[in-house]
Design a protein around this motif. Structure first.
Motif, PDB file in Angstrom:
ATOM      1  N   ILE A 186       0.739  -1.154  -0.114  1.00 52.37           N
ATOM      2  CA  ILE A 186       0.154   0.064  -0.132  1.00 52.37           C
ATOM      3  C   ILE A 186       0.881   1.295  -0.047  1.00 52.37           C
ATOM      4  N   GLY A 187       2.042   1.338   0.989  1.00 54.43           N
ATOM      5  CA  GLY A 187       2.783   2.387   0.976  1.00 54.43           C
ATOM      6  C   GLY A 187       2.197   3.839   1.447  1.00 54.43           C
ATOM      7  N   GLU A 188       2.697   4.894   1.066  1.00 53.58           N
ATOM      8  CA  GLU A 188       2.350   6.289   1.504  1.00 53.58           C
ATOM      9  C   GLU A 188       0.955   6.619   0.712  1.00 53.58           C
ATOM     10  N   LEU A 189       0.237   7.022   1.674  1.00 53.80           N
ATOM     11  CA  LEU A 189      -1.169   7.719   1.089  1.00 53.80           C
ATOM     12  C   LEU A 189      -1.465   9.211   1.703  1.00 53.80           C
ATOM     13  N   LYS A 190      -1.752   9.868   0.794  1.00 54.87           N
ATOM     14  CA  LYS A 190      -2.012  11.179   1.117  1.00 54.87           C
ATOM     15  C   LYS A 190      -3.449  11.424   1.728  1.00 54.87           C
ATOM     16  N   LEU A 191      -3.616  12.262   2.660  1.00 56.14           N
ATOM     17  CA  LEU A 191      -4.891  12.401   3.375  1.00 56.14           C
ATOM     18  C   LEU A 191      -5.386  14.052   3.174  1.00 56.14           C
ATOM     19  N   LEU A 192      -6.606  13.788   2.805  1.00 62.43           N
ATOM     20  CA  LEU A 192      -7.159  14.970   2.299  1.00 62.43           C
ATOM     21  C   LEU A 192      -8.390  15.349   3.373  1.00 62.43           C
ATOM     22  N   GLY A 193      -8.277  16.443   3.912  1.00 62.06           N
ATOM     23  CA  GLY A 193      -9.240  16.808   4.946  1.00 62.06           C
ATOM     24  C   GLY A 193      -8.919  18.051   5.678  1.00 62.06           C
ATOM     25  N   LYS A 194      -9.761  18.554   6.613  1.00 62.16           N
ATOM     26  CA  LYS A 194      -9.751  19.721   7.468  1.00 62.16           C
ATOM     27  C   LYS A 194      -8.998  19.613   8.592  1.00 62.16           C
ATOM     28  N   TRP A 195      -9.129  18.449   9.234  1.00 65.62           N
ATOM     29  CA  TRP A 195      -8.359  18.359  10.411  1.00 65.62           C
ATOM     30  C   TRP A 195      -6.852  17.876  10.542  1.00 65.62           C
ATOM     31  N   ASP A 196      -6.480  18.470  11.715  1.00 68.00           N
ATOM     32  CA  ASP A 196      -4.811  18.170  11.582  1.00 68.00           C
ATOM     33  C   ASP A 196      -4.567  16.975  12.668  1.00 68.00           C
ATOM     34  N   ILE A 197      -4.228  16.137  12.131  1.00 73.42           N
ATOM     35  CA  ILE A 197      -3.958  14.853  12.948  1.00 73.42           C
ATOM     36  C   ILE A 197      -2.632  15.021  13.452  1.00 73.42           C
ATOM     37  N   GLN A 198      -1.710  15.657  13.179  1.00 71.61           N
ATOM     38  CA  GLN A 198      -0.330  15.993  14.157  1.00 71.61           C
ATOM     39  C   GLN A 198      -0.689  16.549  15.536  1.00 71.61           C
ATOM     40  N   THR A 199      -1.810  17.079  15.860  1.00 75.72           N
ATOM     41  CA  THR A 199      -1.927  17.565  17.033  1.00 75.72           C
ATOM     42  C   THR A 199      -2.126  16.689  18.090  1.00 75.72           C
ATOM     43  N   TYR A 200      -2.357  15.625  17.830  1.00 73.35           N
ATOM     44  CA  TYR A 200      -2.351  14.264  18.746  1.00 73.35           C
ATOM     45  C   TYR A 200      -1.396  13.461  18.679  1.00 73.35           C
ATOM     46  N   SER A 201      -1.198  13.024  19.806  1.00 76.80           N
ATOM     47  CA  SER A 201       0.100  12.202  19.806  1.00 76.80           C
ATOM     48  C   SER A 201      -0.234  10.834  19.103  1.00 76.80           C
ATOM     49  N   VAL A 202       0.928  10.323  18.910  1.00 77.44           N
ATOM     50  CA  VAL A 202       0.899   8.871  18.154  1.00 77.44           C
ATOM     51  C   VAL A 202       0.181   7.845  19.051  1.00 77.44           C
ATOM     52  N   LYS A 203       0.635   7.918  20.285  1.00 79.85           N
ATOM     53  CA  LYS A 203       0.082   6.876  21.244  1.00 79.85           C
ATOM     54  C   LYS A 203      -1.227   7.154  21.586  1.00 79.85           C
ATOM     55  N   SER A 204      -2.023   8.173  21.372  1.00 83.86           N
ATOM     56  CA  SER A 204      -3.441   8.461  21.796  1.00 83.86           C
ATOM     57  C   SER A 204      -4.103   7.828  20.380  1.00 83.86           C
ATOM     58  N   ILE A 205      -3.578   7.418  19.274  1.00 81.98           N
ATOM     59  CA  ILE A 205      -4.338   7.150  18.067  1.00 81.98           C
ATOM     60  C   ILE A 205      -4.408   5.368  18.490  1.00 81.98           C
ATOM     61  N   LYS A 206      -5.615   4.892  18.690  1.00 81.89           N
ATOM     62  CA  LYS A 206      -5.850   3.403  18.957  1.00 81.89           C
ATOM     63  C   LYS A 206      -6.034   2.537  17.726  1.00 81.89           C
ATOM     64  N   ARG A 207      -6.600   3.155  16.767  1.00 78.23           N
ATOM     65  CA  ARG A 207      -6.902   2.202  15.680  1.00 78.23           C
ATOM     66  C   ARG A 207      -6.928   3.134  14.221  1.00 78.23           C
ATOM     67  N   VAL A 208      -6.584   2.625  13.239  1.00 75.19           N
ATOM     68  CA  VAL A 208      -6.595   3.225  11.933  1.00 75.19           C
ATOM     69  C   VAL A 208      -7.192   2.240  10.893  1.00 75.19           C
ATOM     70  N   ARG A 209      -8.350   2.691  10.243  1.00 75.34           N
ATOM     71  CA  ARG A 209      -9.129   1.885   9.533  1.00 75.34           C
ATOM     72  C   ARG A 209      -9.194   2.416   8.128  1.00 75.34           C
ATOM     73  N   ILE A 210      -8.983   1.811   7.105  1.00 76.32           N
ATOM     74  CA  ILE A 210      -9.007   2.140   5.687  1.00 76.32           C
ATOM     75  C   ILE A 210     -10.423   1.605   5.265  1.00 76.32           C
ATOM     76  N   ILE A 211     -11.302   2.482   4.635  1.00 79.48           N
ATOM     77  CA  ILE A 211     -12.541   2.191   4.353  1.00 79.48           C
ATOM     78  C   ILE A 211     -12.824   2.248   2.813  1.00 79.48           C
TER      79      ILE A 211
END
Length: 178
Positions: free
Chosen positions: A134-159
């Motif tokens: 799969i590799g690197e995917l570009k994310l399009l959206g308004k929210w800034d995911i970098q404001t949250y720490s990586v440890k607080s991200i519990k799951r990532v789902r591709i739909i």
């Protein structure tokens, strides 16, 4: 829990790799359900037995081994959720149909827990690190995911949806009392 969703921009080969990962997730869930149906008469099957069986599937099938181990466990957990919901409905004497677990033929997502992905620290990009390609995917959206720490991200789902592919981040945050 907070869920942030981004539209995914990628190349055609990456979308094919995502489709292969989704089909592998569906295969694992269906195999776990079949294992439960066949072995339920002889032995007690629980969540841990399904996780153990999912590691056996990784050893048996190469395309399952190419998927991240956390994604394999996550699809086994989905099978267990369907089974436990059925048991709970039977135990609580729910009227009507009890929701016997059925095989999936239209799975639309693959879910990674704490490994199998890596966020770009600066740009809105995610790299899926399993062997599916799969590799690197570009994310399009308004929210800034970098404001949250990586440890607080519990799951990532591709739909997969009708209008394209999306990436969801399930983030563990504290609720504010107002």
């Amino acid at each position: 829990m907070l869920v942030l969703e981004y539209k995914v921009k990628a190349k055609k080969l990456q979308f094919l790799a995502i489709e292969e990962a989704i089909k592998t997730t569906q295969f694992i869930r269906n195999k776990c359900l079949r294992y439960w149906m066949d072995a339920a008469r002889e032995a007690k099957i629980d969540r841990f037995a399904l996780n153990k069986y999912s590691t056996e599937l990784r050893n048996e099938f190469k395309f399952v081994a190419n998927l991240n181990s956390m994604a394999v466990q996550s699809s086994a957990e989905r099978a267990w959720l369907a089974i436990s919901r059925f048991y709970d409905n039977c135990k609580n004497i729910v009227s009507g149909k009890k929701g016997y677990p059925r095989f999936q033929h239209d799975n639309r997502s693959v879910e990674y827990k704490t490994s199998g992905w890596k966020l770009n620290p600066i740009k809105r990009r995610i790299t899926i690190t399993d062997k599916k390609g799969i590799g690197e995917l570009k994310l399009l959206g308004k929210w800034d995911i970098q404001t949250y720490s990586v440890k607080s991200i519990k799951r990532v789902r591709i739909i997969r949806r009708a209008d394209g592919y999306y990436c969801q981040f399930c983030i563990d945050v504290e609720a504010l009392d107002i």
